[in-house]
Write an enzyme that holds these catalytic residues in place. Structure first.
Site, PDB file in Angstrom:
ATOM      1  N   TYR A   1       0.839  -1.195   0.000  1.00  0.00           N
ATOM      2  CA  TYR A   1       0.000   0.000   0.000  1.00  0.00           C
ATOM      3  C   TYR A   1       0.879   1.253   0.000  1.00  0.00           C
ATOM      4  O   TYR A   1       1.709   1.425   0.912  1.00  0.00           O
ATOM      5  CB  TYR A   1      -0.880  -0.053   1.243  1.00  0.00           C
ATOM      6  CG  TYR A   1      -1.541   1.239   1.696  1.00  0.00           C
ATOM      7  CD1 TYR A   1      -1.379   1.689   3.008  1.00  0.00           C
ATOM      8  CD2 TYR A   1      -2.365   1.987   0.846  1.00  0.00           C
ATOM      9  CE1 TYR A   1      -1.996   2.851   3.458  1.00  0.00           C
ATOM     10  CE2 TYR A   1      -2.977   3.153   1.293  1.00  0.00           C
ATOM     11  CZ  TYR A   1      -2.795   3.585   2.588  1.00  0.00           C
ATOM     12  OH  TYR A   1      -3.401   4.732   3.036  1.00  0.00           O
TER      13      TYR A   1
ATOM     14  N   ASP B   1      -1.359  -6.030   9.554  1.00  0.00           N
ATOM     15  CA  ASP B   1      -2.441  -5.092   9.252  1.00  0.00           C
ATOM     16  C   ASP B   1      -3.569  -5.914   8.640  1.00  0.00           C
ATOM     17  O   ASP B   1      -3.461  -6.367   7.497  1.00  0.00           O
ATOM     18  CB  ASP B   1      -1.933  -4.016   8.280  1.00  0.00           C
ATOM     19  CG  ASP B   1      -2.976  -2.929   8.018  1.00  0.00           C
ATOM     20  OD1 ASP B   1      -4.181  -3.183   8.246  1.00  0.00           O
ATOM     21  OD2 ASP B   1      -2.592  -1.837   7.574  1.00  0.00           O
TER      22      ASP B   1
ATOM     23  N   ILE C   1      -6.719  -4.993   8.035  1.00  0.00           N
ATOM     24  CA  ILE C   1      -7.786  -4.042   7.726  1.00  0.00           C
ATOM     25  C   ILE C   1      -8.829  -4.585   6.746  1.00  0.00           C
ATOM     26  O   ILE C   1      -9.970  -4.149   6.732  1.00  0.00           O
ATOM     27  CB  ILE C   1      -7.176  -2.719   7.195  1.00  0.00           C
ATOM     28  CG1 ILE C   1      -8.195  -1.573   7.233  1.00  0.00           C
ATOM     29  CG2 ILE C   1      -6.626  -2.902   5.804  1.00  0.00           C
ATOM     30  CD1 ILE C   1      -7.601  -0.233   6.814  1.00  0.00           C
TER      31      ILE C   1
ATOM     32  N   LYS D   1     -12.579  -0.133   5.695  1.00  0.00           N
ATOM     33  CA  LYS D   1     -12.774  -0.981   4.528  1.00  0.00           C
ATOM     34  C   LYS D   1     -13.938  -1.940   4.714  1.00  0.00           C
ATOM     35  O   LYS D   1     -14.824  -2.033   3.876  1.00  0.00           O
ATOM     36  CB  LYS D   1     -11.501  -1.781   4.238  1.00  0.00           C
ATOM     37  CG  LYS D   1     -10.246  -0.935   4.186  1.00  0.00           C
ATOM     38  CD  LYS D   1     -10.289   0.103   3.068  1.00  0.00           C
ATOM     39  CE  LYS D   1      -9.043   0.970   3.100  1.00  0.00           C
ATOM     40  NZ  LYS D   1      -9.060   2.012   2.064  1.00  0.00           N
TER      41      LYS D   1
END
Lengths: 488, 448
Positions: free
Chosen positions: B156, B241, B243, B280
């Site tokens: 990302y 992470d 997410i 998200k």
């Protein structure tokens, strides 16, 4: 599910293992005492009253009334849910235009519309806490310093230094001239930094002042602006208490100085603001950076990604603060109620000769108890403070935690409780003051007499006590008080 | 190097952090956004505008949220129209522990997403304003300036800013490639670690994103175990992470690091930290709801203290505490959201396939990882950016070039599919189809 650390301290950063978080300061010890024994009018009437928290709780009725009448301001209500989707996806770090417009308008109103604020210069942050840290990241490198007049808000030690590596150097202000920020004090602080080979990048002032509750007069502000221009350093003005000014002289914001003809490099001027004190919304985390420097606006805006205001909250605030009629009424009423509180409190203190700095703003009073100190030291101040917490059952904040250069001063918050709690707090203070007076008189007598001390009351003293009886609640929190004994 | 402000010859500079470009906004990742902002697609008013496929947002399940709000407005706001009693308490609440009801709800939501295969203790949930803040905060805690975190590529683009900008920490890439579907290998881990050592850079941890952004795929259990072994041997941290954990199309395919730890009786747990957010899975990026879940007590305490700079609005905590403690709502939401994302994924994969484009086999996320390397004139970063430019300006689609995600192989692109209506997705697929047709015709012409 407990996980043993097994001394893995070296596994974490220096920042994590150090004391930069600032929680080992006595400022927080009082809070712990309060948390262990919190006052509650019905459940725990002998508990510690919290006077160490600068919160504004005086006008929630006005706000709740507005909320009831404006269901659209909340995206959770049937009236407001249409806006839900758009708000939920909105994460643009510029912030909602309506939000910025409303905040700019509010800031102007608080300054009597003597200045205008440009909504495009309004940058969000995670409360003023986030704003201060962000500004420090933007303006200074690790090892560089900000000058801060003492006494100052203890949170600055963490906010400006912890993760940034920036230093804070005191500009020592003293009681003999009511803690005025003099040119002399500024120059002296700057000199000391030069000698220590520390690069000063800016000056941080809080106006109105925490913990003093006073405002900077126009002349002092001009002198400060002139100082920073000469030294070519930044000026960060924390105006978080701007709307808490309740009596003359009126508040003069640094933004007003910018409007005057004064020759000032506007790129040096930055304002930190928040709705936590003026509106009483610390939970909503609405911090604002307002800079006259384009590069700082741009940089802090990018950094605001780390602490944006929830779009749900932006929506609410945009709606509330664009209601002109409500805002005008709120600002006036809030100042009035704060003034009243201040008046009741100071009148109470006057009756027993407790000194305090004359003030016209803030949610607190800067109380002078140096005559109650065993000796003029900070150790004695700590000792007195422990007595106040443990025996008088009030959490007040000792001046040393604000880096005050003189022992004996205490910040006492008065806007974070209802009227009856305040009366009770006042009673406890008055009782304590009288008791202490007695003890002091006794101690003096001890020096002269060789006999064992006995508590005795002169006729004049009895009159004082009888007068004060009317102020005492029937359920005195201090059963051992000689005043109670005197009654029977 | 201080910023020179032209109009003021003697201007005082800003900090090095302010002057640096580590905020990352000059990356093509963001340039495409600008093109979109200037000419945004709209079905009616601007049908030839740029379709935004570079924004990983989840817009497929808003109706479920709106429905909940309509039915539960009292619980989620401050009381009935007649009596707004809880406002005051909520407005004053700034305790960095966060609302207990909210932490409980978050912990429970995270458990549900993992099908109950892992347990989360609300006392270990630390709240931050978004995962952006969570990742930065963890970096401040786990590493000193000049140290490094190892991050598998592609990753990302926001990490360049979040992990490095104000922290002074470096990212050293763990190179992954298409030969094994970009999976992280022990060899790649070692290579990255050694590369850092060779430069005298101290490695403090590994940061993985699982499910991966931009790959749109979950990390396999065996790989997670290898990574955990690696960090244990090197005595460094592991940040996972997660997410996109609620955006896995099929619940059973996601293995959280929490499950791997549980299977090993939490033996190596104190070096593991999970980052999560509702941006998200619930499609609420505007509300700034991030969390750090750490198995390390000192990290929890320190993170909590640092969260003072980035607390979640108590108003938002209050709303979400109500919503996420509603078991019926959350179970239905998780299930339905997964279904809809899976359908979208299938739609775009099918559409791309019929246009002659292959994607990495994905099973999660709001995007797919598209392979356009056959179209590259030159198999270089420049070639990729040239292709990206023509897709942006001629096909009018903003997609994200792999190089902005630090992918070591040119030609890959991340394409988001959940931030638009089905109709818009069809429009986008049609444009891609036409573009590929054109490309084939061009090639044929060049051959003959």
């Amino acid at each position: 599910m407990g996980f043993v650390d097994r001394s893995r301290e070296n596994l974490l950063s220096k920042m994590a293992t150090g004391n930069g978080h600032g929680e080992n300061s006595p400022y927080f010890d009082g809070w712990k005492a309060y948390e262990n024994d919190p006052f509650d009018a019905s459940e725990n009437p002998r508990g510690v009253i919290q006077m160490g928290l600068a919160e504004n709780q005086l006008c929630f009725d006005l706000i709740q009334d507005w909320i009831k009448k404006n269901p659209k301001a909340s995206i959770c209500t049937p009236d407001g849910v249409d806006a839900f989707r758009d708000r939920a996806i909105f994460q643009d770090y510029h912030g909602l235009a309506e939000f910025r417009n409303a905040v700019a308008k509010f800031m102007a109103k608080v300054r009597g519309n003597r200045v205008r604020f440009d909504p495009d210069r309004i940058v969000m942050s995670g409360g003023a806490t986030g704003a201060h840290e962000t500004i420090a990241f933007c303006l200074a490198n690790p090892g560089e310093a900000f000058l801060v007049p003492t006494p100052y808000y203890p949170g600055f030690d963490r906010d400006l230094r912890w993760r940034t590596g920036v230093q804070l150097l005191p500009v020592v202000c003293e009681s003999f001239n009511n803690f005025k920020v003099t040119r002399k004090a500024l120059e002296a602080a700057y000199e000391r930094a030069q000698e220590a080979k520390i690069r000063v990048k800016g000056l941080l002032i809080t106006n109105p002042s925490n913990p003093l509750g006073t405002i900077l007069d126009r002349e002092t502000l001009r002198s400060i602006v002139s100082f920073i221009n000469e030294k070519n350093i930044h000026l960060v003005c924390d105006e978080i208490y701007a709307a808490t000014v309740f009596s003359e002289p009126g508040f003069v914001s640094v933004s007003e100085i910018m409007e005057e003809e004064i020759t000032c490099n506007r790129d040096l001027i930055h304002i930190v603001y928040s709705l936590s004190k003026d509106m009483g919304f610390p939970g909503f985390r609405v911090g604002i950076i307002y800079s006259y420097n384009d590069a700082v606006v741009n940089c802090s805006r990018k950094m605001s990604s780390f602490g944006l205001v929830s779009s749900q909250t932006q929506h609410l605030i945009a709606s509330m603060l664009s209601d002109d009629e409500f805002v005008d009424r709120f600002i006036a009423e809030s100042a009035k109620r704060l003034g009243k509180r201040h008046e009741v409190f100071t009148q109470g203190l006057d009756q027993v000769g407790i000194g305090y700095l004359k003030s016209n703003a803030g949610l607190f009073l800067w109380m002078d108890l140096h005559h109650l100190l065993k000796e003029k030291t900070f150790e004695a101040e700590m000792e007195l403070w422990r007595v106040i917490i443990n025996e008088v059952k009030l959490n007040v904040s000792p001046g040393s935690s604000f880096h005050c250069s003189e022992p004996g001063w205490f910040r006492v918050c008065f806007a974070n409780m209802d009227d009856s709690t305040m009366e009770l707090a006042l009673t406890r203070i008055i009782t304590f003051a009288l008791q202490s007076k007695e003890l002091r008189i006794q101690r003096k007598r001890q020096c002269w007499a060789s006999n064992r001390p006995r508590l005795s009351f002169s006729k004049r003293r009895m009159d004082d006590i009888m007068m004060t009886q009317s102020l005492l609640s029937p359920h005195s929190p201090i059963p051992q008080s000689p005043l109670v004994r005197a009654r029977t | 190097m201080a910023i020179e402000i032209e109009q003021q010859p003697s201007a005082v500079g800003l900090s090095k952090v302010a002057a640096s470009e580590t905020h990352g906004e000059d990356s093509p990742y963001f340039a495409g956004w600008k093109a979109y902002d200037e000419d945004p697609y709209d079905e009616h008013s601007n049908p030839s505008g740029v379709v935004q496929m570079g924004l990983a947002e989840n817009q497929v399940s808003f109706d479920l949220l709106e429905d909940y709000l309509e039915k539960n407005s009292e619980a989620s706001s401050w009381g009935s129209k007649e009596e707004v009693s809880s406002f005051r308490e909520n407005a004053l609440f700034q305790d960095y522990h966060g609302l207990q009801s909210f932490r409980k709800a978050m912990a429970s939501f995270m458990e549900k997403i993992r099908g109950g295969r892992a347990k989360f203790d609300p006392e270990r949930v630390v709240l931050t304003a978004g995962a952006t803040a969570a990742n930065e905060l963890l970096t401040f805690i786990l590493a000193d300036p000049g140290d490094a975190l190892l991050v598998p590529t592609p990753y990302y683009p926001g990490f360049d800013r979040d992990l490095r900008w104000r922290t002074g920490v470096k990212i050293v890439p763990i190179h992954c490639d298409s030969s094994n579907d970009f999976q992280i290998t022990p060899k790649a881990l070692e290579a990255a670690y050694n590369a850092a050592e060779a430069k005298n850079i101290k490695v403090r941890g590994v940061l993985i994103t699982n499910p991966s952004n931009p790959l749109g795929a979950t990390i396999q259990r065996a790989v997670l175990e290898e990574i955990l072994d690696f960090v244990t041997r090197k005595n460094i941290h592991l940040v996972s992470d997660e997410i996109y954990s609620g955006s896995v199309f099929s619940s059973s395919e996601f293995i959280s690091i929490a499950e791997v730890l549980a299977a090993q009786n939490y033996k190596k747990a104190e070096r593991v930290h999970i980052v999560y957010s509702l941006s998200k899975d619930l499609g609420l990026p505007g509300f700034r709801v991030g969390t750090i879940y750490s198995y390390n007590d000192k990290v929890v305490t320190t993170a909590r203290r640092m969260s003072s700079f980035t607390l979640i609005s108590s108003q938002t905590q209050h709303l979400l505490a109500a919503m996420l403690s509603d078991k019926k709502f959350t179970e239905n939401y998780i299930k339905t959201n997964r279904e809809r994302l899976r359908k979208r994924y299938e739609m775009i994969i099918e559409g791309l396939r019929s246009a002659g484009i292959e994607c990495l086999k994905g099973n999660a996320g709001l995007f797919c990882w598209m392979n356009l390397s056959p179209l590259l004139e030159k198999a270089t970063r420049e070639g990729e950016l040239a292709l990206w430019n023509s897709i942006l300006h001629e096909v009018k689609l903003n997609i994200s070039p792999g190089s902005s995600c630090h992918c070591s192989e040119p030609g890959w692109f991340r394409v988001c599919f959940a931030n638009m209506s089905e109709q818009t997705l069809e429009v986008a697929l049609k444009r891609i189809h036409n573009f590929m047709e054109q490309q084939r015709e061009l090639k044929e012409m060049m051959i003959t």
